[in-house]
Write a protein that holds these residues in place. Structure first.
Motif, PDB file in Angstrom:
ATOM      1  N   ASP A 178       5.089   1.750   7.693  1.00 56.01           N
ATOM      2  CA  ASP A 178       6.164   2.703   7.359  1.00 56.01           C
ATOM      3  C   ASP A 178       5.635   3.749   6.373  1.00 56.01           C
ATOM      4  O   ASP A 178       6.285   4.083   5.396  1.00 56.01           O
ATOM      5  CB  ASP A 178       7.359   1.933   6.751  1.00 56.01           C
TER       6      ASP A 178
ATOM      7  N   ILE B  88       0.847  -1.196   0.000  1.00 55.62           N
ATOM      8  CA  ILE B  88       0.000   0.000   0.000  1.00 55.62           C
ATOM      9  C   ILE B  88       0.884   1.249   0.000  1.00 55.62           C
ATOM     10  O   ILE B  88       1.728   1.431   0.887  1.00 55.62           O
ATOM     11  CB  ILE B  88      -0.894   0.026   1.259  1.00 55.62           C
TER      12      ILE B  88
ATOM     13  N   PHE C 294       3.624  -4.445   8.271  1.00 56.31           N
ATOM     14  CA  PHE C 294       4.804  -3.569   8.337  1.00 56.31           C
ATOM     15  C   PHE C 294       4.309  -2.140   8.127  1.00 56.31           C
ATOM     16  O   PHE C 294       3.766  -1.817   7.062  1.00 56.31           O
ATOM     17  CB  PHE C 294       5.794  -3.988   7.245  1.00 56.31           C
TER      18      PHE C 294
HETATM   19  C1  SAM Z   1       9.496   6.050   4.446  1.00 54.57           C
HETATM   20  S1  SAM Z   1       8.788   5.688   2.885  1.00 54.57           S
HETATM   21  C2  SAM Z   1       8.731   3.927   2.875  1.00 54.57           C
HETATM   22  C3  SAM Z   1      10.092   3.290   2.771  1.00 54.57           C
HETATM   23  C4  SAM Z   1      10.097   1.804   2.467  1.00 54.57           C
HETATM   24  N1  SAM Z   1       9.380   1.046   3.470  1.00 54.57           N
HETATM   25  C5  SAM Z   1      11.509   1.278   2.313  1.00 54.57           C
HETATM   26  O1  SAM Z   1      11.841   0.214   2.892  1.00 54.57           O
HETATM   27  O2  SAM Z   1      12.300   1.881   1.581  1.00 54.57           O
HETATM   28  C6  SAM Z   1       7.118   6.161   3.122  1.00 54.57           C
HETATM   29  C7  SAM Z   1       6.167   5.896   1.960  1.00 54.57           C
HETATM   30  O3  SAM Z   1       4.847   5.965   2.500  1.00 54.57           O
HETATM   31  C8  SAM Z   1       3.979   6.529   1.547  1.00 54.57           C
HETATM   32  N2  SAM Z   1       2.835   7.068   2.303  1.00 54.57           N
HETATM   33  C9  SAM Z   1       2.776   8.191   3.039  1.00 54.57           C
HETATM   34  N3  SAM Z   1       1.575   8.327   3.620  1.00 54.57           N
HETATM   35  C10 SAM Z   1       0.863   7.237   3.270  1.00 54.57           C
HETATM   36  C11 SAM Z   1      -0.464   6.780   3.546  1.00 54.57           C
HETATM   37  N4  SAM Z   1      -1.307   7.495   4.337  1.00 54.57           N
HETATM   38  N5  SAM Z   1      -0.875   5.611   3.030  1.00 54.57           N
HETATM   39  C12 SAM Z   1      -0.033   4.870   2.242  1.00 54.57           C
HETATM   40  N6  SAM Z   1       1.229   5.262   1.930  1.00 54.57           N
HETATM   41  C13 SAM Z   1       1.661   6.422   2.440  1.00 54.57           C
HETATM   42  C14 SAM Z   1       4.807   7.555   0.801  1.00 54.57           C
HETATM   43  O4  SAM Z   1       4.287   7.765  -0.496  1.00 54.57           O
HETATM   44  C15 SAM Z   1       6.197   6.900   0.813  1.00 54.57           C
HETATM   45  O5  SAM Z   1       6.445   6.216  -0.398  1.00 54.57           O
END
Ligand code: SAM
Length: 201
Positions: free
Chosen positions: A128, A76, A126
């Protein structure tokens, strides 16, 4: 050679999402390699994995390598577009698609929107995505109820001891409140900023 992410690496002028999509650099995982190893340990054998926040696919790549080969990985991310494109998504699909294990469902939406129609048990969750305190609390409230007894939830950017962490991370404030509150959830494992919680059977 199989495609693999570089962990938290700064590629200078090649750091842009365009350079990633054009294969001028490898995909960048925003987790450390130790956090990746921990993700694999706790995702091992999971039949249904849900990840919130995918970016270039680092944590998703680790989970897919370890999950049940007949399982499903639900990924997601909002992946907002510029001129109709999100280049991180291009890179993530290439990286995660390079692992032949289980099946993957890509969900391009906010996690709270996906939660409105979700009704499946989850073995490994997970979190993030949005790191504000309110958003992490919402992810917890929306999703943790689907985690099976014996299942686990990992939070990234959740522990203040990692070198890049400080008090501005709402995710860390939320997880510390969660661990101090009474309830069936226990800290099972941790490394750097990654905390893995398990539910008492
Ligand atoms: C810190 S990054 C994730 C890093 C990834 N887990 C990695 O291992 O490299 C955060 C991501 O969450 C997404 N994001 C932010 N708010 C969100 C939401 N409410 N629902 C889903 N995705 C979201 C952003 O588009 C971004 O791509």
């Amino acid at each position: 050679m199989a495609l693999a992410p570089e962990h938290q690496k700064d590629f200078g002028w090649r750091s842009s999402t365009l350079a990633g999509a054009l294969r001028l650099r490898p995909p960048v995982a925003q987790i450390t390699s130790s956090e990746g190893e921990l993700t694999e340990r706790w995702a091992t054998g999971a039949k249904r994995v849900v990840q919130i926040g995918i970016a270039e696919g680092g944590s998703a790549w680790h989970a897919r390598r370890a999950m049940d080969p007949r399982g499903t990985l639900h990924l997601i991310d909002t992946y907002p577009t510029v001129l109709g494109l999100n280049l991180s998504r291009v890179t993530a699909r290439r990286l995660v698609g390079g692992v032949e294990r289980g099946r993957v469902e890509w969900l391009r939406a906010r996690s709270d929107e996906v939660a409105k129609t979700w009704d499946l048990p989850i073995d490994f969750l997970f979190i993030d995505g949005d790191h504000s305190h309110d958003a992490v609390r919402r992810d917890w409230e929306d999703w943790s109820g689907y985690v099976t007894p014996g299942g686990h939830v990992a939070f990234h950017d959740a522990l203040k001891d990692a070198p890049w962490m400080d008090d501005s991370y709402g995710s860390a404030r939320f997880v510390s409140e969660l661990l101090e509150s009474p309830g069936p959830w226990r800290l099972m494992d941790h490394v750097d900023s990654l905390a893995v919680l398990g539910r008492d059977p």
